[in-house]
Design a protein around this motif. Sequence first.
Motif, PDB file in Angstrom:
ATOM      1  N   GLN A 123      49.738 -59.640 -48.451  1.00 12.43           N
ATOM      2  CA  GLN A 123      48.603 -59.725 -47.526  1.00 12.43           C
ATOM      3  C   GLN A 123      48.222 -61.179 -47.251  1.00 12.43           C
ATOM      4  OE1 GLN A 123      45.315 -57.201 -48.785  1.00 12.43           O
ATOM      5  NE2 GLN A 123      46.731 -55.640 -49.507  1.00 12.43           N
ATOM      6  N   ARG A 124      48.160 -61.978 -48.295  1.00 16.08           N
ATOM      7  CA  ARG A 124      47.750 -63.380 -48.137  1.00 16.08           C
ATOM      8  C   ARG A 124      48.794 -64.181 -47.362  1.00 16.08           C
ATOM      9  NH1 ARG A 124      49.404 -66.978 -51.623  1.00 16.08           N
ATOM     10  NH2 ARG A 124      49.583 -65.408 -53.284  1.00 16.08           N
ATOM     11  N   VAL A 125      50.044 -64.075 -47.778  1.00 17.43           N
ATOM     12  CA  VAL A 125      51.118 -64.829 -47.130  1.00 17.43           C
ATOM     13  C   VAL A 125      51.409 -64.261 -45.737  1.00 17.43           C
ATOM     14  CG1 VAL A 125      53.573 -65.399 -47.266  1.00 17.43           C
ATOM     15  CG2 VAL A 125      52.131 -65.576 -49.307  1.00 17.43           C
ATOM     16  N   GLY A 126      51.333 -62.937 -45.613  1.00 16.39           N
ATOM     17  CA  GLY A 126      51.597 -62.321 -44.315  1.00 16.39           C
ATOM     18  C   GLY A 126      50.662 -62.818 -43.237  1.00 16.39           C
ATOM     19  N   LEU A 127      49.408 -63.068 -43.605  1.00 15.26           N
ATOM     20  CA  LEU A 127      48.451 -63.588 -42.629  1.00 15.26           C
ATOM     21  C   LEU A 127      48.882 -64.958 -42.127  1.00 15.26           C
ATOM     22  CD1 LEU A 127      45.779 -63.300 -41.129  1.00 15.26           C
ATOM     23  CD2 LEU A 127      44.631 -64.291 -43.127  1.00 15.26           C
ATOM     24  N   ARG A 128      49.337 -65.815 -43.038  1.00 15.60           N
ATOM     25  CA  ARG A 128      49.809 -67.140 -42.630  1.00 15.60           C
ATOM     26  C   ARG A 128      51.068 -67.028 -41.758  1.00 15.60           C
ATOM     27  NH1 ARG A 128      45.625 -70.410 -42.787  1.00 15.60           N
ATOM     28  NH2 ARG A 128      45.011 -71.141 -44.857  1.00 15.60           N
ATOM     29  N   MET A 129      51.928 -66.095 -42.084  1.00 18.13           N
ATOM     30  CA  MET A 129      53.140 -65.923 -41.288  1.00 18.13           C
ATOM     31  C   MET A 129      52.790 -65.474 -39.873  1.00 18.13           C
ATOM     32  SD  MET A 129      55.525 -66.922 -43.206  1.00 18.13           S
ATOM     33  CE  MET A 129      55.898 -67.199 -44.945  1.00 18.13           C
ATOM     34  N   TRP A 130      51.833 -64.563 -39.768  1.00 19.36           N
ATOM     35  CA  TRP A 130      51.437 -64.097 -38.441  1.00 19.36           C
ATOM     36  C   TRP A 130      50.782 -65.220 -37.645  1.00 19.36           C
ATOM     37  CZ3 TRP A 130      52.469 -60.087 -35.429  1.00 19.36           C
ATOM     38  CH2 TRP A 130      51.714 -59.937 -34.268  1.00 19.36           C
ATOM     39  N   GLU A 131      49.941 -65.993 -38.295  1.00 17.12           N
ATOM     40  CA  GLU A 131      49.271 -67.098 -37.610  1.00 17.12           C
ATOM     41  C   GLU A 131      50.267 -68.097 -37.033  1.00 17.12           C
ATOM     42  OE1 GLU A 131      45.194 -67.239 -40.350  1.00 17.12           O
ATOM     43  OE2 GLU A 131      46.828 -68.659 -40.687  1.00 17.12           O
ATOM     44  N   ASN A 132      51.430 -68.189 -37.670  1.00 21.68           N
ATOM     45  CA  ASN A 132      52.426 -69.172 -37.244  1.00 21.68           C
ATOM     46  C   ASN A 132      53.631 -68.533 -36.552  1.00 21.68           C
ATOM     47  OD1 ASN A 132      51.638 -72.020 -38.453  1.00 21.68           O
ATOM     48  ND2 ASN A 132      51.060 -70.478 -39.964  1.00 21.68           N
ATOM     49  N   SER A 133      53.494 -67.271 -36.136  1.00 19.58           N
ATOM     50  CA  SER A 133      54.540 -66.581 -35.362  1.00 19.58           C
ATOM     51  C   SER A 133      55.888 -66.583 -36.074  1.00 19.58           C
ATOM     52  CB  SER A 133      54.669 -67.220 -33.971  1.00 19.58           C
ATOM     53  OG  SER A 133      53.460 -67.165 -33.278  1.00 19.58           O
ATOM     54  N   ARG A 134      55.877 -66.316 -37.374  1.00 14.73           N
ATOM     55  CA  ARG A 134      57.113 -66.301 -38.159  1.00 14.73           C
ATOM     56  C   ARG A 134      57.700 -64.891 -38.143  1.00 14.73           C
ATOM     57  NH1 ARG A 134      58.755 -71.483 -39.379  1.00 14.73           N
ATOM     58  NH2 ARG A 134      60.076 -70.469 -40.940  1.00 14.73           N
ATOM     59  N   ALA A 135      58.446 -64.594 -37.100  1.00 15.33           N
ATOM     60  CA  ALA A 135      58.926 -63.228 -36.875  1.00 15.33           C
ATOM     61  C   ALA A 135      59.861 -62.748 -37.977  1.00 15.33           C
ATOM     62  CB  ALA A 135      59.621 -63.147 -35.519  1.00 15.33           C
ATOM     63  N   GLU A 136      60.790 -63.594 -38.408  1.00 11.92           N
ATOM     64  CA  GLU A 136      61.760 -63.173 -39.419  1.00 11.92           C
ATOM     65  C   GLU A 136      61.068 -62.811 -40.727  1.00 11.92           C
ATOM     66  OE1 GLU A 136      64.948 -62.770 -39.200  1.00 11.92           O
ATOM     67  OE2 GLU A 136      65.463 -63.658 -37.274  1.00 11.92           O
ATOM     68  N   GLU A 137      60.170 -63.676 -41.163  1.00  9.98           N
ATOM     69  CA  GLU A 137      59.482 -63.421 -42.427  1.00  9.98           C
ATOM     70  C   GLU A 137      58.632 -62.151 -42.346  1.00  9.98           C
ATOM     71  OE1 GLU A 137      59.742 -66.341 -40.971  1.00  9.98           O
ATOM     72  OE2 GLU A 137      60.020 -67.964 -42.421  1.00  9.98           O
ATOM     73  N   ILE A 138      57.980 -61.942 -41.217  1.00 12.51           N
ATOM     74  CA  ILE A 138      57.139 -60.753 -41.063  1.00 12.51           C
ATOM     75  C   ILE A 138      57.992 -59.490 -41.123  1.00 12.51           C
ATOM     76  CG2 ILE A 138      55.722 -59.488 -39.392  1.00 12.51           C
ATOM     77  CD1 ILE A 138      54.481 -62.151 -38.616  1.00 12.51           C
TER      78      ILE A 138
END
Length: 437
Positions: A121-136
Amino acid sequence: MVKPFSLSWRHWLVAIALTASSWAGLPRLVWAQLSPVLVEQFLADPQFSEPRDPLLPDLLVERPLSPLEKLALEAELDELALETEARYLEEGAAESIFIDWMREVRLRRILGYEAELAAIQRVGLRMWENSRAEEIQLLSLRLREIQADLLTQQPLNVELFEEVVAAFEVLRDVDSAVSVYETLLERAIQSGDRDEQQRLLENLASLRENWFRFEPAAATYQTLLTFAGNDLEEIEYLKGVIRNYQDLEELQAAIEFQRRLASKYEQTLQPQLIPSLTLAIARNYRGLDSLTEAQTYYSATYSGALAQGQTDVASDALQDLADLYLEDEQLEDVLYLYEQRLAVEQLSYNGYGLMQTFDNLGRFYEAQDLPDNAIAAYKEALIIAERLNYRDGYFKFRLQALLYEQDRLEVMPLDQHLANPVGALQDPNLWIGNRRF
């Protein structure tokens, strides 16, 4: 300090970075086919897969970590999380930061689902904020694995399922979040547990509504009406149906449930809640161009609101009804309603309402080419505006424009200006820089 990467471990992490780098900086996520090798490496259990992360202890034989070793790992992961967040806030979206976040999430798996889901949840929010499609996408795949495993456990761990749903929401994977509730709901139906069905339906309705899926949300609230065990629950579910039909702009359907809600308020002796509801019904009928029904409900709102001392609702009903009659050019009725609204605003000592009504009257009289009446209305509005210190300039302008059109605007002649020259300053202060003499 957190242990540095080994060479083989760095090669694996760089593979993730290279695959994901093409997505960095995009304004929104664009999904792509993930590499099977990348998926397999990320989803593999970090305790038993190669290359082994340097944060894990070297073991003589392959085995799970002991409780003491897990405590040590948890401390190092907490330190890694703090360091990574600090670097992110200082350096911005550097590639190495995203690598460290994914590394942390992967290792949290060893500490159990609760720790892993919190990290996702914590890291996923940062990934979404930065448009990190692969990680999401990788995180979503891992969540589906967790969901599948939790479904095999008996009894079901409801708290962990709620965390899975929350994590899917963070990743904006609403379909998967809905799927979790639907799967649990199906099991509750099979077991005949109506209380659990009701709880899951409430969560599902809220989830759909929060993510603007108004049509299925309305349907879910309607299903909940069959579970209502008391008046309070029925009222809340009716409100849910109404909200979503309003958002869908399905006004006729909204009216049907608004009328049911009004009847429920009558049955439960809550008349104070009826006027604002009948006002909403009137406005919906007006939106449907059902003007006769709208007038009926506006009138009911006015009388009901006055009976409950709700002068603000009564005033709104009168204004809406006046607008309706104005469109239909029933001018005598419009004038009567404005006068009634003045009486209502005086009853509630509402200066702003009085000012607005006098403004409406002034514009009404202007449109009817009755300048004297308009001037009188604007003067009343100006008196109130000056006391409120609000919009007085507007009313002065309206008055001056009308008076000018009627050749009644008094302008001081030039000779009077010259006959009253400004006198000389007495004891003027002379300034040089910041010094006064």
